[in-house]
Design a protein around this motif. Structure first.
Motif, PDB file in Angstrom:
ATOM      1  N   ASP A  86       0.879  -1.278  -0.017  1.00 50.81           N
ATOM      2  CA  ASP A  86       0.093  -0.085  -0.002  1.00 50.81           C
ATOM      3  C   ASP A  86       1.009   1.328   0.099  1.00 50.81           C
ATOM      4  N   PRO A  87       0.548   2.261  -0.061  1.00 48.45           N
ATOM      5  CA  PRO A  87       1.136   3.620   0.048  1.00 48.45           C
ATOM      6  C   PRO A  87       2.251   3.699   1.106  1.00 48.45           C
ATOM      7  N   ASP A  88       1.905   2.997   2.260  1.00 46.55           N
ATOM      8  CA  ASP A  88       2.871   3.226   3.278  1.00 46.55           C
ATOM      9  C   ASP A  88       3.580   1.948   3.515  1.00 46.55           C
ATOM     10  N   GLU A  89       3.445   0.938   3.262  1.00 46.83           N
ATOM     11  CA  GLU A  89       4.045  -0.210   3.631  1.00 46.83           C
ATOM     12  C   GLU A  89       4.271  -1.258   2.394  1.00 46.83           C
ATOM     13  N   PRO A  90       5.373  -1.776   2.018  1.00 46.77           N
ATOM     14  CA  PRO A  90       6.644  -1.655   3.155  1.00 46.77           C
ATOM     15  C   PRO A  90       7.325  -0.264   2.652  1.00 46.77           C
ATOM     16  N   TYR A  91       6.975   0.333   1.703  1.00 52.28           N
ATOM     17  CA  TYR A  91       7.719   1.362   1.301  1.00 52.28           C
ATOM     18  C   TYR A  91       6.838   2.791   1.740  1.00 52.28           C
ATOM     19  N   ALA A  92       7.288   3.703   2.086  1.00 52.49           N
ATOM     20  CA  ALA A  92       6.796   5.117   2.408  1.00 52.49           C
ATOM     21  C   ALA A  92       6.713   5.802   0.970  1.00 52.49           C
ATOM     22  N   ALA A 136      -1.145   2.763  -9.693  1.00 54.32           N
ATOM     23  CA  ALA A 136      -0.986   4.140 -10.089  1.00 54.32           C
ATOM     24  C   ALA A 136      -2.091   4.792  -9.715  1.00 54.32           C
ATOM     25  N   SER A 137      -3.515   4.244  -9.906  1.00 52.16           N
ATOM     26  CA  SER A 137      -4.680   4.878  -9.515  1.00 52.16           C
ATOM     27  C   SER A 137      -4.674   4.976  -8.003  1.00 52.16           C
ATOM     28  N   GLU A 138      -4.240   4.130  -7.153  1.00 52.16           N
ATOM     29  CA  GLU A 138      -4.124   4.256  -5.700  1.00 52.16           C
ATOM     30  C   GLU A 138      -3.470   5.250  -5.228  1.00 52.16           C
ATOM     31  N   LEU A 139      -2.232   5.370  -5.671  1.00 54.22           N
ATOM     32  CA  LEU A 139      -1.330   6.420  -5.486  1.00 54.22           C
ATOM     33  C   LEU A 139      -1.772   7.888  -5.774  1.00 54.22           C
ATOM     34  N   GLY A 140      -2.336   7.858  -7.066  1.00 56.43           N
ATOM     35  CA  GLY A 140      -2.769   9.105  -7.564  1.00 56.43           C
ATOM     36  C   GLY A 140      -3.922   9.833  -7.034  1.00 56.43           C
TER      37      GLY A 140
END
Length: 452
Positions: free
Chosen positions: A169-175, A194-198
């Protein structure tokens, strides 16, 4: 081979479960080996086997009714496109309903599978034990060994690089929250990530890079899941159905180039489509910006085929997977470029003690196909189905491969492509033909025995 051989199955994901059930139903001796601690394979979020590519927000992109096993429908209260946890629960319920876990040895890895001179295989297991089997079914999946861009992207990158396989997800395992992120790829994972991060408030900015265009289809059409909503009669010629489908796309969706995406260089039915109802909205709002192919990395700067340059903090490569069999020696079985010729996508051309289930890329879900494949293997091993001759298997496989390569875009993703409905129809026809061959063989044997 004995009429009731002892059979090993590698993997207890969807394909392995279908295989264990079919072989058990045929009253064969079955032992399944699963690296993880539960059934479900790729659909088990954070699977203990370390191989699952499921991210937290993952939902299926084939509708429930087209994904379910035919002899075990998904619950009616499931949504059209369930999340990964519901799919994992479905496979667990499937295993429980048919008592399949009795045939599964969990937290056990097949380290080596070696063919025996007398036929069958010797398996070396993670605990050091060695066991012999008359036949082996490989159902280890093909979405667990990440494939990186080929050829490699030039230069060096000083930020974070990861494959979509490692994304949760946007926070796990990389910020990744608040970062400038480039997503590389045009498949379903690329669009989902891309949609989730966007979404506003997640990443600072997202770019989506693709070397080749893809048809991006919504999840719904005419009020139904898109894989259930075709209004085109089957009696129309394939070319006419294709033209009408592309006309519908142009009228309803528009031109992908207007969203900044590359124009597909192929027809709608010539490559695996991407399913996303979100990405065009994110592109249209500017939350995701389209870019052509990534050609160079230089520190935090990334260079694209159109000459543009962006500064990014992270690159997510959603560039697919390699077909891998780590338990086989490469000189015995390997899939260079993801290409492994198989008769009906099941049978090696020169053996009758080795089988593959789910090693296909259908336009649709693999589960019903794996179910049908497993039943055919069970019929062969129990004596009610007979394969064509080696020469016939080779001839038909060569013809089918030529048709596949002519029909689909030449790429690593389309080395085992098939049409869901066409394949099930062909498998049913071959099953009947093979049953007839088996009956004729039995009749000849009986006549010979009587004569003697």
């Amino acid at each position: 081979m004995n009429r009731r051989p002892r059979v090993a199955v590698i993997g207890a994901g969807a394909c392995g479960l279908a295989t264990v059930k079919a072989l058990t139903d045929a009253r064969l001796s079955v032992q399944c080996f699963e690296k993880g601690d539960r059934v479900g394979g790729n659909w088990v979020f954070k699977n203990k086997n370390g191989l699952s590519s499921a991210y937290r927000s993952l939902h299926i992109n084939t509708s429930r009714e087209r994904m379910q096993f035919r002899d075990f429908p998904m619950p009616k209260h499931y949504p059209d496109y369930p999340k990964h946890d519901l799919i994992a629960r479905y496979f667990q319920d499937y295993a429980k309903a048919f008592g399949l876990e009795r045939q599964i040895r969990f937290e056990t890895t097949v380290e080596r599978a070696e063919p025996r001179l007398e036929g069958g295989f010797r398996l070396t297991l993670s605990a050091g034990a060695v066991e012999d089997f008359d036949a082996l079914v490989v159902a280890n999946g093909h979405h667990w060994d990440p494939a990186w861009p080929e050829p490699p992207i030039a230069g060096e990158f000083s930020g974070l690089e990861l494959h979509s396989h490692a994304y949760i997800d946007p926070d796990e395992p990389y910020a990744l929250r608040g970062k400038r992120v480039l997503v590389v790829g045009m498949g379903n994972s690329a669009m989902d990530i891309a949609s989730e991060l966007g979404h506003p408030g997640v990443a600072e900015q997202v770019w989506l890079s693709a070397r080749r265009g893809a048809w991006v289809l919504p999840k719904y059409a005419f009020g139904k899941p898109i894989d259930q909503s075709s209004a085109l009669p089957s009696f129309l010629p394939a070319g006419m159905r294709r033209a009408l489908a592309e006309l519908w796309f142009r009228l309803v969706i528009g031109r992908l180039e207007d969203f900044g995406l590359p124009k597909p260089d192929h027809h709608l039915d010539q490559a695996h489509p991407t399913i996303s109802s979100d990405i065009l909205t994110r592109l249209g709002s500017g939350d995701v910006r389209a870019k052509p192919g990534l050609i160079k990395r230089d520190g935090r700067q990334v260079h694209f085929a159109d000459g543009s340059v962006e500064t990014v903090d992270a690159i997510v490569y959603a560039t697919g997977y390699k077909v891998s069999f780590q338990f086989f020696s490469r000189d015995f079985v390997s899939a260079e470029g993801n290409d492994l010729p198989l008769f009906l996508r099941i049978f090696p051309l020169d053996r009758q003690d080795l089988f593959f289930v789910g090693l296909a890329q259908p336009v649709g879900a693999v589960m019903p196909l794996a179910e049908a494949q497993a039943k055919l293997i069970a019929e062969l091993l129990s004596g009610s189905y007979e394969l064509p001759s080696v020469a016939e298997r080779k001839r038909r496989t060569a013809r089918e491969r030529a048709e596949m390569f002519a029909r689909y875009v030449p790429s690593r993703r389309h080395t085992m492509q098939l049409d869901y409905d066409e394949y099930l129809t062909a498998l049913a026809a071959e099953t009947k033909a093979g049953q007839t061959r088996a009956r004729h063989r039995a009749a000849r044997a009986l006549r010979t025995e009587s004569a003697s």
